[in-house]
Write a protein that holds these residues in place. Structure first.
Motif, PDB file in Angstrom:
ATOM      1  N   LYS A 147      63.402  73.549  -2.824  1.00  0.00           N
ATOM      2  CA  LYS A 147      63.860  73.194  -4.154  1.00  0.00           C
ATOM      3  C   LYS A 147      64.393  74.449  -4.834  1.00  0.00           C
ATOM      4  CE  LYS A 147      62.595  69.964  -7.770  1.00  0.00           C
ATOM      5  NZ  LYS A 147      61.524  69.107  -8.323  1.00  0.00           N
ATOM      6  N   GLY A 148      65.696  74.481  -5.050  1.00  0.00           N
ATOM      7  CA  GLY A 148      66.341  75.614  -5.701  1.00  0.00           C
ATOM      8  C   GLY A 148      66.590  76.804  -4.806  1.00  0.00           C
ATOM      9  N   SER A 149      66.309  76.691  -3.515  1.00  0.00           N
ATOM     10  CA  SER A 149      66.467  77.848  -2.638  1.00  0.00           C
ATOM     11  C   SER A 149      66.659  77.388  -1.200  1.00  0.00           C
ATOM     12  CB  SER A 149      65.242  78.772  -2.760  1.00  0.00           C
ATOM     13  OG  SER A 149      65.466  79.998  -2.098  1.00  0.00           O
ATOM     14  N   ILE A 150      66.645  78.361  -0.281  1.00  0.00           N
ATOM     15  CA  ILE A 150      66.750  78.093   1.150  1.00  0.00           C
ATOM     16  C   ILE A 150      65.800  79.033   1.892  1.00  0.00           C
ATOM     17  CG2 ILE A 150      69.150  77.301   1.067  1.00  0.00           C
ATOM     18  CD1 ILE A 150      69.996  80.099   2.057  1.00  0.00           C
ATOM     19  N   PRO A 174      60.263  69.645   1.884  1.00  0.00           N
ATOM     20  CA  PRO A 174      60.439  70.961   2.502  1.00  0.00           C
ATOM     21  C   PRO A 174      59.161  71.503   3.138  1.00  0.00           C
ATOM     22  CG  PRO A 174      60.105  71.223   0.157  1.00  0.00           C
ATOM     23  CD  PRO A 174      60.084  69.729   0.428  1.00  0.00           C
ATOM     24  N   GLY A 175      59.336  72.580   3.902  1.00  0.00           N
ATOM     25  CA  GLY A 175      58.199  73.229   4.540  1.00  0.00           C
ATOM     26  C   GLY A 175      57.317  73.992   3.576  1.00  0.00           C
ATOM     27  N   HIS A 176      57.841  74.317   2.408  1.00  0.00           N
ATOM     28  CA  HIS A 176      57.081  75.005   1.369  1.00  0.00           C
ATOM     29  C   HIS A 176      57.585  74.504   0.013  1.00  0.00           C
ATOM     30  CE1 HIS A 176      55.704  77.992   4.372  1.00  0.00           C
ATOM     31  NE2 HIS A 176      56.942  77.898   4.838  1.00  0.00           N
ATOM     32  N   SER A 207      58.962  68.669  -3.388  1.00  0.00           N
ATOM     33  CA  SER A 207      60.018  67.777  -2.910  1.00  0.00           C
ATOM     34  C   SER A 207      61.025  67.506  -4.025  1.00  0.00           C
ATOM     35  CB  SER A 207      59.411  66.459  -2.417  1.00  0.00           C
ATOM     36  OG  SER A 207      58.511  66.683  -1.355  1.00  0.00           O
ATOM     37  N   GLY A 208      62.147  66.909  -3.655  1.00  0.00           N
ATOM     38  CA  GLY A 208      63.177  66.543  -4.628  1.00  0.00           C
ATOM     39  C   GLY A 208      64.194  65.653  -3.967  1.00  0.00           C
ATOM     40  N   VAL A 231      72.138  69.459  -4.365  1.00  0.00           N
ATOM     41  CA  VAL A 231      73.587  69.707  -4.268  1.00  0.00           C
ATOM     42  C   VAL A 231      74.149  70.086  -5.638  1.00  0.00           C
ATOM     43  CG1 VAL A 231      75.820  68.636  -3.791  1.00  0.00           C
ATOM     44  CG2 VAL A 231      73.896  68.266  -2.212  1.00  0.00           C
ATOM     45  N   ALA A 232      73.605  69.477  -6.682  1.00  0.00           N
ATOM     46  CA  ALA A 232      74.109  69.715  -8.034  1.00  0.00           C
ATOM     47  C   ALA A 232      73.596  71.016  -8.644  1.00  0.00           C
ATOM     48  CB  ALA A 232      73.728  68.552  -8.949  1.00  0.00           C
TER      49      ALA A 232
END
Length: 204
Positions: free
Chosen positions: A151-154, A185-187, A190-191, A197-198
């Motif tokens: 969420k907000g990162s990679i 996600p793994g850490h 969720s979202g 994308v936005a």
């Protein structure tokens, strides 16, 4: 049913997926007794384990899980060696030297594969960049993104086998997904794919 379990040792999210009396675990790490109790509480049989990639904070419990349940363990073919080589799985950073012992149960999977485990059906999307064999796993209207998308990162790309340019291409695959898909996600939290994308700057 999808249940998130966070390991206190690694802040890694594990996921328990249940359909009828059959279940699959995604990136299970932590107390084996907890997973055993979870299966018993739901009167469920564990049909398989899927790893999104081969870093130690996701695979640390693989030997105990293999000995306890004896089910197939699935990982992308480009990350299979990470289960067998401590230098690749980074277990040394955690004071360990991890080598998976159940190679006869290890199954390599590929991009685009439709994977059926018991009654549960998954679509495998190869999303390298964090590791060479990182995958995202589509199940119904959910997508498990491992360490590709947060969420907000990679995920980090400075570990061996990582590449920022490659993970950017992988994000291009996720950008085409249904925006209503819930990503797990793994850490972290969720979202929805649409919100990422936005708002996620790495999609720019």
């Amino acid at each position: 049913m999808i249940k998130k379990i966070m390991s206190n040792n690694y802040t890694t999210n594990s996921y328990f997926i249940l359909k009828g009396q059959e279940s699959v675990l995604v990136d299970p790490v932590g107390d084996i007794a907890y997973f055993r109790d979870l299966l018993q509480e739901n009167h469920a049989e564990l049909k398989g384990i899927i790893y999104t990639h081969g870093h130690y904070d996701h695979i640390a419990s693989a030997n105990e899980l293999y000995k306890e349940f004896g089910c197939n363990i699935y990982i992308h073919e480009d990350d299979m060696q990470m289960l067998l080589k401590p230098k690749l799985n980074l277990s040394g950073f955690f004071g360990s030297s991890f080598v998976f012992e159940g190679t006869e149960k290890l199954v390599g999977i590929k991009d685009g594969e439709s994977l059926t485990v018991g009654q549960l059906s998954f679509k495998i999307i190869h999303t390298p960049g964090h590791t060479p064999g990182c995958i995202c796993i589509i199940y119904d209207k959910a997508i498990f993104t491992g360490d590709t998308l947060f969420k907000g990162s990679i995920g980090r790309t400075d570990f061996p086998g990582g590449s920022f340019d490659v993970i950017k291409k992988s994000l291009g695959k996720l950008k085409t997904m249904n925006p209503d898909f819930i990503f797990h996600p793994g850490h972290g939290e969720s979202g929805t794919i649409g919100d990422e994308v936005a708002t996620n700057p790495y999609f720019e």
